[in-house]
Design an enzyme around this catalytic site. Structure first.
Site, PDB file in Angstrom:
ATOM      1  N   SER A 194       0.971  -1.051  -0.028  1.00  0.00           N
ATOM      2  CA  SER A 194       0.095  -0.148   0.015  1.00  0.00           C
ATOM      3  C   SER A 194       0.938   1.232   0.001  1.00  0.00           C
ATOM      4  O   SER A 194       1.910   1.194   0.247  1.00  0.00           O
ATOM      5  CB  SER A 194      -0.882  -0.057   1.200  1.00  0.00           C
ATOM      6  N   ASP A 207      -0.438  -1.311  -4.455  1.00  0.00           N
ATOM      7  CA  ASP A 207      -1.841  -1.631  -4.061  1.00  0.00           C
ATOM      8  C   ASP A 207      -2.490  -0.137  -3.606  1.00  0.00           C
ATOM      9  O   ASP A 207      -2.196   0.688  -2.790  1.00  0.00           O
ATOM     10  CB  ASP A 207      -1.765  -2.412  -2.854  1.00  0.00           C
ATOM     11  N   HIS A 208      -3.736   0.051  -4.411  1.00  0.00           N
ATOM     12  CA  HIS A 208      -4.416   1.315  -4.119  1.00  0.00           C
ATOM     13  C   HIS A 208      -3.608   2.407  -4.018  1.00  0.00           C
ATOM     14  O   HIS A 208      -3.689   3.255  -3.365  1.00  0.00           O
ATOM     15  CB  HIS A 208      -5.224   1.240  -2.727  1.00  0.00           C
ATOM     16  N   GLU A 239      -9.892   0.393 -10.659  1.00  0.00           N
ATOM     17  CA  GLU A 239     -11.000   0.001  -9.742  1.00  0.00           C
ATOM     18  C   GLU A 239     -12.282   0.676 -10.089  1.00  0.00           C
ATOM     19  O   GLU A 239     -12.297   1.874 -10.220  1.00  0.00           O
ATOM     20  CB  GLU A 239     -10.705   0.325  -8.137  1.00  0.00           C
ATOM     21  N   SER A 250      -9.070 -11.611   3.191  1.00  0.00           N
ATOM     22  CA  SER A 250      -8.968 -12.192   4.504  1.00  0.00           C
ATOM     23  C   SER A 250     -10.449 -12.640   5.195  1.00  0.00           C
ATOM     24  O   SER A 250     -11.194 -11.690   5.187  1.00  0.00           O
ATOM     25  CB  SER A 250      -8.328 -11.321   5.504  1.00  0.00           C
ATOM     26  N   THR A 293      -4.845  -8.565   5.911  1.00  0.00           N
ATOM     27  CA  THR A 293      -5.302  -8.589   7.366  1.00  0.00           C
ATOM     28  C   THR A 293      -4.998  -9.894   7.994  1.00  0.00           C
ATOM     29  O   THR A 293      -4.424  -9.945   9.133  1.00  0.00           O
ATOM     30  CB  THR A 293      -6.904  -8.266   7.687  1.00  0.00           C
TER      31      THR A 293
HETATM   32  P1  13P Z   1      -7.541  -7.718   3.606  1.00  0.00           P
HETATM   33  O1  13P Z   1      -6.728  -6.904   4.406  1.00  0.00           O
HETATM   34  O2  13P Z   1      -8.897  -7.616   4.150  1.00  0.00           O
HETATM   35  O3  13P Z   1      -7.163  -9.046   3.445  1.00  0.00           O
HETATM   36  O4  13P Z   1      -7.664  -7.045   2.096  1.00  0.00           O
HETATM   37  C1  13P Z   1      -6.365  -6.997   1.363  1.00  0.00           C
HETATM   38  C2  13P Z   1      -6.602  -5.873   0.287  1.00  0.00           C
HETATM   39  O5  13P Z   1      -7.599  -6.142  -0.312  1.00  0.00           O
HETATM   40  C3  13P Z   1      -5.663  -5.324  -0.226  1.00  0.00           C
HETATM   41  O6  13P Z   1      -6.044  -4.143  -1.150  1.00  0.00           O
END
Ligand code: 13P
Length: 288
Positions: free
Chosen positions: A50, A85-86, A136, A211, A233
């Site tokens: 992230s 990520d994001h 997204e 998760s 998570t």
């Molecule tokens: P979790 O933390 O719920 O596994 O999600 C991870 C995620 O989607 C990262 O973008």
């Protein structure tokens, strides 16, 4: 093996009906654990940061250096992609510059037209360097590293429009949530996933919030086009639990038990076991 983009591994997964695990890293130990598990399972893998985790680790450049160097020093032979990520627009551009092999541009909180325009710009920059792009639509529920999504079902028409921008894979909200699922969670919306899958013409779909989703729902989602599954998570929870057990048992007070190489080992072992189990669930064992 050198770092690779995610396009080939996800296309292969899509064609052969399994999913590639995309595991978030937070530090050196986490990265080693993910690589070890993927190598043991002989599975392709995506390691993702992230924006917040990359900042915590010392910046995007160091994330590239850590992953690239570990692939060499650990003799990793399975395909590995390093993914943002994001990412926001600036982060995606930065990662394209410094050596990530895959980026997510998350414009889901922007007006749709702006999301579209910026996604196109990122696709042009990334593809010029052979880097894959995830976009997204329809925000993912819950909160991850300060990125908060209300959680909604993506509109299949919007999915189709954004896919036509030339992205390589698509994250679309189908009732999934980042973090722990509440007890009253309704589960994934397979009807919506089916509609999105049909509207987007075989593009690999991404399931965020991996998760805590039961194994049967994971399998069903893979059958309906999910090809990349994000997990963060769950690794954090097993790490914290194993570390707490070690300290509560007083092991840090025995001999040199306070040495971080000892103190962090149960947590690292727990991440390895968690990643291996997810790879098994996703069907990507021996798919390197
Ligand atoms: P979790 O933390 O719920 O596994 O999600 C991870 C995620 O989607 C990262 O973008």
């Amino acid at each position: 093996m050198a770092l690779v983009s995610a396009t080939e591994m996800l296309t292969k997964a899509r064609d052969n009906h399994y999913a590639v695990g995309a595991f978030n890293t937070n530090n050196l130990e986490w990265t080693i654990a993910i690589l070890k598990a993927a190598q043991t399972k002989n599975a392709p893998v995506m390691i993702q940061t992230s924006m917040g985790a990359a900042k915590y680790m010392g910046g995007y450049e160091i994330c590239v250096a850590i992953v690239k160097t570990l692939i060499e020093t650990m003799n990793i032979t399975v395909p590995v992609a390093l993914h943002l990520d994001h990412g926001d627009y600036e982060a995606a551009k930065k990662c394209i510059e410094v050596g990530y092999t895959s980026v997510m541009f998350d414009g889901s909180h922007l007006p749709f037209e702006e999301n579209l325009e910026k996604t196109k710009e990122i696709v042009a920059l990334a593809h010029a360097k052979g880097i894959s792009v995830e976009a997204e639509v329809g925000s993912i529920g819950g909160e991850e590293d300060g990125i908060i999504g209300a959680g909604e079902l993506a509109d299949p028409k919007e999915c189709k429009i954004i896919v036509d921008c030339g992205i390589d894979f698509l994250a679309a909200g189908i009732g999934n949530i980042h973090g722990k699922y509440p007890d009253n969670w309704a589960g994934l919306s397979f009807d919506r996933l089916d509609e999105i899958n049909k509207a987007t013409n075989q593009i690999p779909l991404v399931l965020h919030g991996g998760s805590g989703i039961p194994e049967d729902q994971i399998s069903k989602a893979i059958n309906l086009g999910v090809t990349k599954i994000n997990v963060n998570t769950e690794c954090q929870l097993v790490f914290a639990e194993a570390t707490r057990k070690y300290i509560e048992a007083g092991k840090d007070l025995e001999g040199k038990g306070f040495d971080p190489r000892k103190l962090l080992k149960p947590g690292v072992d727990a991440i390895i076991a968690c990643v291996e189990e997810k790879i098994e669930w996703f069907g990507s064992t021996n798919k390197a």
